[in-house]
Design a protein around this motif. Sequence first.
Motif, short mmCIF file in Angstrom:
data_model
loop_
_atom_site.label_atom_id
_atom_site.label_comp_id
_atom_site.label_asym_id
_atom_site.label_seq_id
_atom_site.Cartn_x
_atom_site.Cartn_y
_atom_site.Cartn_z
N UNK A 181 -4.27 -15.25 -12.97
CA UNK A 181 -5.39 -16.17 -13.23
C UNK A 181 -6.06 -15.86 -14.57
N UNK A 182 -5.46 -14.96 -15.36
CA UNK A 182 -6.07 -14.57 -16.63
C UNK A 182 -6.15 -15.75 -17.58
N UNK A 183 -7.35 -16.01 -18.07
CA UNK A 183 -7.54 -17.16 -18.94
C UNK A 183 -7.10 -16.85 -20.35
N UNK A 184 -6.68 -17.88 -21.07
CA UNK A 184 -6.25 -17.73 -22.46
C UNK A 184 -7.31 -18.27 -23.42
N UNK A 185 -8.36 -18.91 -22.87
CA UNK A 185 -9.46 -19.41 -23.69
C UNK A 185 -10.77 -18.98 -23.07
N UNK A 186 -11.72 -18.58 -23.91
CA UNK A 186 -13.01 -18.11 -23.40
C UNK A 186 -13.82 -19.21 -22.73
N UNK A 187 -13.54 -20.46 -23.07
CA UNK A 187 -14.34 -21.57 -22.53
C UNK A 187 -13.76 -22.12 -21.24
N UNK A 188 -12.75 -21.45 -20.68
CA UNK A 188 -12.12 -21.95 -19.46
C UNK A 188 -12.20 -20.91 -18.36
N UNK A 189 -12.72 -21.27 -17.22
CA UNK A 189 -12.76 -20.37 -16.08
C UNK A 189 -12.34 -21.14 -14.84
N UNK A 190 -11.96 -20.42 -13.81
CA UNK A 190 -11.52 -21.05 -12.58
C UNK A 190 -12.68 -21.12 -11.59
N UNK A 191 -12.71 -22.15 -10.80
CA UNK A 191 -13.79 -22.32 -9.82
C UNK A 191 -13.29 -21.93 -8.43
N UNK A 192 -14.22 -21.76 -7.50
CA UNK A 192 -13.85 -21.45 -6.12
C UNK A 192 -13.00 -22.57 -5.53
N UNK A 193 -13.34 -23.80 -5.84
CA UNK A 193 -12.58 -24.93 -5.32
C UNK A 193 -11.16 -24.94 -5.86
N UNK A 194 -11.00 -24.59 -7.15
CA UNK A 194 -9.67 -24.59 -7.75
C UNK A 194 -8.77 -23.52 -7.14
N UNK A 195 -9.32 -22.32 -6.90
CA UNK A 195 -8.46 -21.28 -6.32
C UNK A 195 -8.14 -21.60 -4.86
N UNK A 196 -9.05 -22.25 -4.17
CA UNK A 196 -8.74 -22.69 -2.80
C UNK A 196 -7.65 -23.75 -2.81
N UNK A 197 -7.68 -24.64 -3.78
CA UNK A 197 -6.63 -25.66 -3.89
C UNK A 197 -5.28 -25.04 -4.19
N UNK A 198 -5.26 -24.06 -5.09
CA UNK A 198 -4.02 -23.38 -5.45
C UNK A 198 -3.42 -22.67 -4.25
N UNK A 199 -4.23 -21.91 -3.52
CA UNK A 199 -3.72 -21.19 -2.35
C UNK A 199 -3.30 -22.16 -1.26
N UNK A 200 -3.97 -23.30 -1.16
CA UNK A 200 -3.60 -24.31 -0.17
C UNK A 200 -2.22 -24.90 -0.48
N UNK A 201 -1.96 -25.15 -1.77
CA UNK A 201 -0.67 -25.70 -2.19
C UNK A 201 0.45 -24.71 -1.90
#
Length: 266
Positions: free
Chosen positions: A89-109
């Motif tokens: 989940x390491x970001x490549x840009x400082x202006x981009x972070x992951x949200x709780x909803x996004x990680x839940x979606x990823x694990x759901x998939x």
Amino acid sequence: MARIIVVTSGKGGVGKTTVTANLGVCLSELGSKVLLIDSDTGLRNLDLMLGLENRIVFNCFDFLDGKCTIEQTLVRDKQTDGDLLLLSLTRTRDDRSISEEEIRNITSILSSKFDYIIIDSPAGVEDGFKIAISAAQEALVVITPELASIRDADKVIGLLLAKGIEQKDIKLIINRVRPEMVQKNDMISVDDIVDILSTDIIGVIPEDKNIIIATNRGEPIVKDKGKSLISQSLKDVGKRVKGDSVPFLDLEANWIKRLFFKRQRS
């Protein structure tokens, strides 16, 4: 569907990522399909533990931004005699972070593709921790026999409970235990830690300098050819996670035995 387990600690430097890497290897070699997620968006280390640092091409942000498929973000560990993959989940840009909803979606998939999804949480209890635990159903709290680590673990357990993870699904892994120090009352005992935190233990891991060698080589210590106590202790954690009833190693007896043979040789 996968069991989603977060490995966390509160205090940094307790061996949480080492436990995550070795647990993933153990579970995969026991026949399970395992996905490890390095949820530290700033500094990744799990790839180093597995020797995969040069094989990561895409991360979750590439998938979220539509640059690749979710399958392309997964890196297979070819050193392991099992089915083990890594997602960073390491970001490549400082202006981009992951949200709780996004990680839940990823694990759901991905949940239907694996038996276990193990999330390596960053240290602390800030946003990275909150994101890591948001998708988890169970938690392994890694601590060392130090007051600072125990105090931080107590806070972490409270936050896990507040998030909705049940007490029965939270287990302790006590790392870097030194029986000779416990004998001299210079280190807090396992029993005392359990009493303080009122949480069941699933692993007791002894201190071992060989873990440094294994980490620097990018080789999880559970893959060593010998039968070291640390390797056996970590393998036993994997079996207990799967539901097997495995007795805990008597680290104190093993320490006394090693001390005896050392004196016999001198």
